[in-house]
Every structure is written in C-alpha cells, then in structure tokens.
Scaffold this motif. Structure first.
Motif, short mmCIF file in Angstrom:
data_model
loop_
_atom_site.label_atom_id
_atom_site.label_comp_id
_atom_site.label_asym_id
_atom_site.label_seq_id
_atom_site.Cartn_x
_atom_site.Cartn_y
_atom_site.Cartn_z
N GLN A 116 0.84 -1.21 0.00
CA GLN A 116 0.00 0.00 0.00
C GLN A 116 0.87 1.25 0.00
OE1 GLN A 116 -3.65 0.35 0.13
NE2 GLN A 116 -2.77 2.27 -0.55
N TRP A 212 -9.39 -0.14 3.94
CA TRP A 212 -9.14 -1.29 3.05
C TRP A 212 -9.09 -0.90 1.58
CZ3 TRP A 212 -13.13 -2.96 -0.22
CH2 TRP A 212 -14.41 -2.45 0.07
N CYS A 221 -12.99 3.00 4.60
CA CYS A 221 -12.66 2.22 5.79
C CYS A 221 -13.92 1.71 6.46
CB CYS A 221 -11.80 3.03 6.74
SG CYS A 221 -12.40 4.65 7.14
N LEU A 240 -4.25 0.27 8.44
CA LEU A 240 -4.73 -0.49 7.29
C LEU A 240 -5.20 -1.88 7.68
CD1 LEU A 240 -1.77 0.57 5.07
CD2 LEU A 240 -4.12 1.31 4.77
N CYS A 244 -5.13 -5.03 2.29
CA CYS A 244 -5.52 -3.72 1.77
C CYS A 244 -4.92 -3.49 0.40
CB CYS A 244 -5.07 -2.64 2.74
SG CYS A 244 -3.33 -2.77 3.17
#
Lengths: 412, 258
Positions: A116, A212, A221, A240, A244
């Motif tokens: 991420q 996510w 989220c 997170l 994710c």
C-alpha cells in the motif's frame, strides 16, 4: 577420455519432454558465442531440437532450449531470477510504515502495508521512499524484496517487551526528522493498532482505521464494528486492514539502514512485569500457539495428558478419538471441529485424513509421530518420527521434566 | 478491595452485528462489570449522548443506582465532552471498551482522553488484579490467549478487551428504576465527521492467487503442483531417545516451551 561426442538418449528425451521434472535443469540456455571480431554469432543449427521421429522441432515459447543431449551449460539454470533493483537516491518525500514483525519476521499484513505504501508513492508526484520502522529483535532478511527503501531498526533494552511510551517517543522523533507524507500502520492486535492510535492522538491527526481501499484522494474504511463503510478524504495517518493492497513482488528495493540521532528517553509510567503463565487448556483451540494432538495411535491416555501438561501444550484430537469418547468434542481439530492456527502442531498417532489436514492448513510447523512412514501426515510434516508413539512420548516427557527442573534451578 | 476508589466506566450505545438493533456494547459492559467488581455499585457510569436513549437502561440493569449522561446531540464530539468532564471531576481509573460498535468505531476515544488528561493508557486489559498504594496490577490480554502483567500508577485510562470477564446479565426492572442523571453540557460539533459518507459495508473482494507463468509448462506446473511438495525431515530406525531429542530441539528452536 576420448574426444568422441556421445549422444545421451535420456537427456535428449528429457529435453523433448517439457513436463519432465528435470527438464528445466537439463536444458539451460547456451552461453553466447562471439566471433573473432567480437561479433555475436548465432548458430542457426543450434536452434530447436530433434524430435523423437527425427524431425527438427523449434519451440518459440522459450520453454525448452536447444543443446539436447549436450552436456554444456547445465549449471547455469540454477541461478535464481534476479528482480530489477529500484533505487531512490535523494527522496523528495517519505512514506513511513511501522511494521509489526511478529516473531521477528515480516508477516503477510506487514507486506500488504508495504504494498500500500508503494501504491501511495506511485500516486504522488516526485520520487518518494518507503521508510520502514521496526522495533526490537529482528530475524528478517527480505526487507528489500518486500519493498523497503529505507529501514530504521530501533533496538535496545528500552524497546523490549511492552514499551509503548518509548516507541511513541521514537515515532515522534521520526515525524520531526522526516516529516513523512503518510504514516501507515497495520491495524492489527500485534501492536500496530495501538502504536498508530497513540501517535495519532499525539500528533492530533484523525486516522482512518480498518482502511481497506486507499488512494491519494479517497479512503474507504470500515466503521460501526465492521458493519458500515466510511468514505472520506485520505488522512495523513492510516491504520490499514489486512489485504488492503497487493504486496510488492516485481522488484527489489535497497533497504538502506538509516539512523536517528538521539531519542530522548521517555518517562516510563507503564511497567512491564513480563508474561504470565496461563493454563494452555484454557486457551481457545483456534488460537493456541502450540498444540499436542492425539489420534487413533494413542493407547496410554494418562501419558498423553501428562506430556501435554509438561510441554505446556494445548490438547487437540482427531475425529476418531473424539468419537470413541477419549477426548471431548470441543478438542476436535479438522473440518467438522476447529480450524487451528498453531505455530507448532505435534500430531501423535494421526495418519492425516483430508478433513484433519484442512484443519491444520494454517499451521507453521507440523511434527508427526507415527508408525506408518507413508501416511499423509508424514508427507505434510516438517519433522516426522517413525516409531512407537508411546516410547517417544515417554522420552519427551523425560526431556521436558529435565528442562523444567533445570529452569527452576536456574531461577532459584 | 478499596472502595474509596473513584472508578469511571465510559459506555456507548452498541449495535447487534446481525440485526443492527441497539444494545449495550459488549466491551463497554465488560468495563462496567470490571468496575463493579472493583468498587461495587460505587462505580460511576458515564455516557455522552442522549439521556432519553432506552438502551442505557441495559447498563443500569446490571445493578447500578444511577447513570450520568452528558446531554449531547448525535452530531457532537463525545470525546471533548468526556475529556472536559473528567478534567473537572477527580477519577482514579477510567475504563472504556476497545472499539465502539456503532459510529466511526475508530477506537480512538481512550487514546484521546489519555492524551488530553496526560494519564498513562493501558490497552486491552483482561483484568485488574489489585490496586494498592496508588499502584495497580493489571493483566493485559495478548494475542493467542496469552497474558502480560503490567504495573501502572493511578490515575490511568484502560481499555477493556473481550478477554475480560463476561458482563453479568441485565435485569429489566432495576434498569427501569435506575436514575438517569442528565447534565446539560457544552456541545462541540464534529465538523470533520460531517464530511464522511457512510454506507452499509460492501463485501470485500477475495484475493485471488496470481499465476505469473509465461509458458504453458509453467502454467501446467502451477496448476498441478501439490501444495506441500517437499516434505520434511524423516527420522526412521533410530532409538526413541534420539527421536524424542530431535522433536524437543525443534520445540526449543521455535520457542514454544515456556
């Protein structure tokens, strides 16, 4: 040795058969040939191979190379594929990830967070670097492969055990020194959530928790205990959720070590008095760390219970012994019982029905004690002992007793 | 246990995960339970929100004489109100849940309160063993059912984990009879929250296994390969002492023997 070039029919046959397990090892690409002027020469006759019926076959997919039957170049294929190295020399900005490092190694959640982080770096202008902060003992080697550009490893007695105040002080120092564009934490019970919330409260940020779906503009989220989705502008600090983002797997990163100058020791108001011994059988089977599991091969049940007690293991059982009434139903491991996540699973006298193997799918290390060397459990196990379980357990009990005794003497 | 302790349990309105009906929140109820075991019914239960909310009586039904409510509209920021109240009224221990069951459910409330009051915060506790001489012995819940002993000086904030003792049943009659003491309080609107868009949770896509094969042979291998191919060490035809030793060494190496 004669200079005769001999054909090796078996090697030729393996070279023809792309599904043969030895195919990749036997047919490595030949080294390039240079002419006297340094020009790269290609041998058109070397392309392809002779099929079983004597006709030349050329495989353009690259799956099989020529040199069938030849003995040249076989050693080269063992080389692992080297991923391209991604270098960030003078980063314009930083994205900081604070990793859990459960057991000193990167977990899947940590890798997702790093993935991420790179997604966010790619979404911004300028070249950014992903800085990973890890605390305490670390056994991990593959930080570069997981996508860490810069690594800050903080170690020492002040970071041991439960030390949220000192860790928070270190993170505040990181904030001052690097002023990261984003802070990313795994929203996990292994410390990521706690540290992220503490930092958010200190910095006055409003974090997105259980996020996510994150990009540079918008964050999705979970709210209301996971029953609703909150869409909001992406904050600077994110906690997170698992999965994710996809982990990094197409390039290597530098994982250069960085240092912090000095971190003021924080006032310690929370004192860690160490872990407390808990009754292993009171731990729910699904989350037990170490399970001693009994199957149909057990004859002496008193011995089994004694072994579990001395080893400090949670007891499990296969379906057969539960049906026979030797163990209660809640102890059953497998498809119709509990799916366990133990780090070490010691299976005594369990041959491994498929339903049972499903139940232990998430276990790290499986140890089997069994009379039958060909059973499925032995195939799955990392360490198998072929022999009488009663004798092995008896010696295991002895070893555990000595170990406990020695520990008690050392403590005294 | 010492009853001159001032224990405050913060409660919120919970939500049943399946039906979505309002109920007492599981973790908050555990916090109340823990407070009642420490201080009997001297525990002060505090809520910031609407005093007309019937669900609050489910907390009162656990055996409380009264509940204090900081009267607020749903749009107001509860943490600010609670922080102001706790700064004015002396408390030794503040107990909360880990995460609310409704609303933003970020779990930030205990952190913000501890930061504002300047008190230490202990997260995810399973039990408070004792409070003596201004120092509390706490059991913290760790993953995999483990516990950690922690010592902290009063006053402190603690969030109560699901590992704590289950809350006692709530009785309807005493709950009806309990007094809901409503205090009008200054409202601070939560402006950032107003910009959030909320919708029922979407199902998250399952992660698929990616096969990065370039040739048919690799794809074939990926499709047919057994998940556990290699197999581990097999010890055969050796005396049981050595076999047991090998297992014991592995257990030591993995660090599961405590």
């Amino acid at each position: 040795m004669s200079d005769l070039i001999r054909r090796d029919p078996r090697a030729e046959w393996i070279a023809r058969n792309r599904l043969h397990p030895l195919h990749a090892a036997m047919t490595a690409p030949a080294g390039e040939v240079r002419g006297p002027s340094g020009l790269l020469r290609k041998n058109p006759h070397g392309v392809g191979f002779i099929g079983p019926n004597g006709i030349k076959r050329i495989d353009r997919s690259g799956g099989s190379n020529a040199a069938a039957g030849g003995r040249r170049g076989a050693a080269k294929s063992a080389q692992a594929v080297e991923l391209p190295l991604h270098v960030v020399e003078a980063p314009d900005f930083y994205v900081v990830t604070v990793l859990d490092l459960v057991g000193g190694r990167l977990g899947s959640h940590d890798k997702d967070v790093l993935g991420q982080a790179h997604k966010l770096v790619n979404g911004l202008e300028g070249n950014g670097a992903v800085l990973a902060v890890v605390f305490g003992e670390c056994k991990e080697e593959g930080f570069g492969l997981a996508g860490v550009d810069r690594l800050l490893h903080l170690e020492g007695s002040e970071y041991e055990g439960y030390s949220p105040e000192q860790r928070l002080a270190a993170l505040v120092e990181v904030e001052r020194r690097f002023t990261p564009r984003y802070w990313l934490f795994p929203d996990s019970i292994n410390g990521g959530n706690e540290l992220g919330c503490r930092l958010a409260a200190r910095l006055g940020e409003r974090p997105a928790t259980q996020a996510w779906q994150v990009d540079t503009q918008q964050t999705l989220c979970r709210g209301a205990g996971g029953s609703s989705d909150i869409t909001r502008a992406t904050p600077r600090l994110l906690l997170l959720a698992e999965e994710c983002a996809e982990p990094v797997d197409e390039r290597r990163h530098e994982a250069l070590a960085v240092e912090l100058d000095s971190i003021a020791p924080s006032l310690v108001r929370i004192r860690d008095c160490g872990q407390v011994a808990v009754d292993p059988n009171a731990i729910p089977l699904a989350e037990a760390e170490f399970i001693l599991s009994a199957g149909n091969g057990i004859r002496d049940w008193d011995q089994f219970h004694q072994a579990a007690e001395l080893l400090g293991a949670t007891e499990g059982a296969s379906r057969v012994v539960v049906d026979d009434g030797f163990m209660p139903r809640p102890r059953q491991v497998g498809a119709s019982g509990t799916w366990v996540t133990a780090r070490v699973y010691l299976a005594v006298g369990i041959s491994g029905a498929i339903q049972h193997m499903q139940g232990i799918g998430q276990c790290d290390k499986v140890v089997a004690i069994n009379l039958d060397a060909g059973c499925d459990m032995v195939k799955r196990a990392d360490l198998s002992v072929i022999g009488d379980s009663q004798a092995v357990l008896a010696h295991l009990i002895e070893l555990a007793r000595e170990y406990r005794h020695g520990a008690a003497e050392n403590a005294a | 246990m010492t009853s001159d302790l001032n224990i405050v349990a913060l409660v919120s309105i919970g939500q049943h995960p399946k039906s979505g009906r309002a109920r007492r929140a599981e973790q908050d109820a555990r916090a109340v339970e823990l407070g009642m075991r420490l201080a009997g019914d001297n525990v002060q239960v505090l809520h910031a929100g609407d005093a007309a909310e019937e669900t609050l009586r489910q907390y009162a039904g656990m055996g409380l004489k009264s509940l204090r409510v900081l009267q607020q509209s749903p749009q107001a920021d509860a943490v600010v109100a609670l922080g102001d109240y706790l700064a004015e009224h002396r408390a030794d221990v503040v107990l909360t849940g880990v995460r609310a069951e409704s609303g933003e459910s970020s779990g930030m409330a205990p952190y913000l309160l501890a930061e504002k009051l300047g008190w230490p915060l202990v997260t995810r506790i399973a039990d408070i063993v004792s409070i003596e001489n201004g120092e509390a012995q706490i059991l913290q819940a760790l993953p995999r059912g483990q516990r950690r002993a922690i010592q902290v000086r009063l006053p402190f904030v603690a969030s109560v984990d699901m590992a704590a003792q289950v809350a006692r049943q709530s009785a309807f009659g005493p709950g009806r009879r309990a007094e809901l003491e409503s205090l009008p309080w200054v409202e601070t609107p939560d402006s950032e929250r107003a910009q959030f868009k909320e919708a029922p949770a979407r199902k998250r896509p399952k992660r698929l296994k990616k096969v990065k094969a370039t040739t048919a042979a690799e794809r074939f291998k990926a499709a047919t390969a057994k998940s556990q191919g290699t197999g581990g060490r097999i010890i055969k035809d050796q005396p049981p002492t050595e076999q047991a030793q090998a297992i014991f060494d592995l257990l030591l190496e993995e660090g599961v023997l405590r």
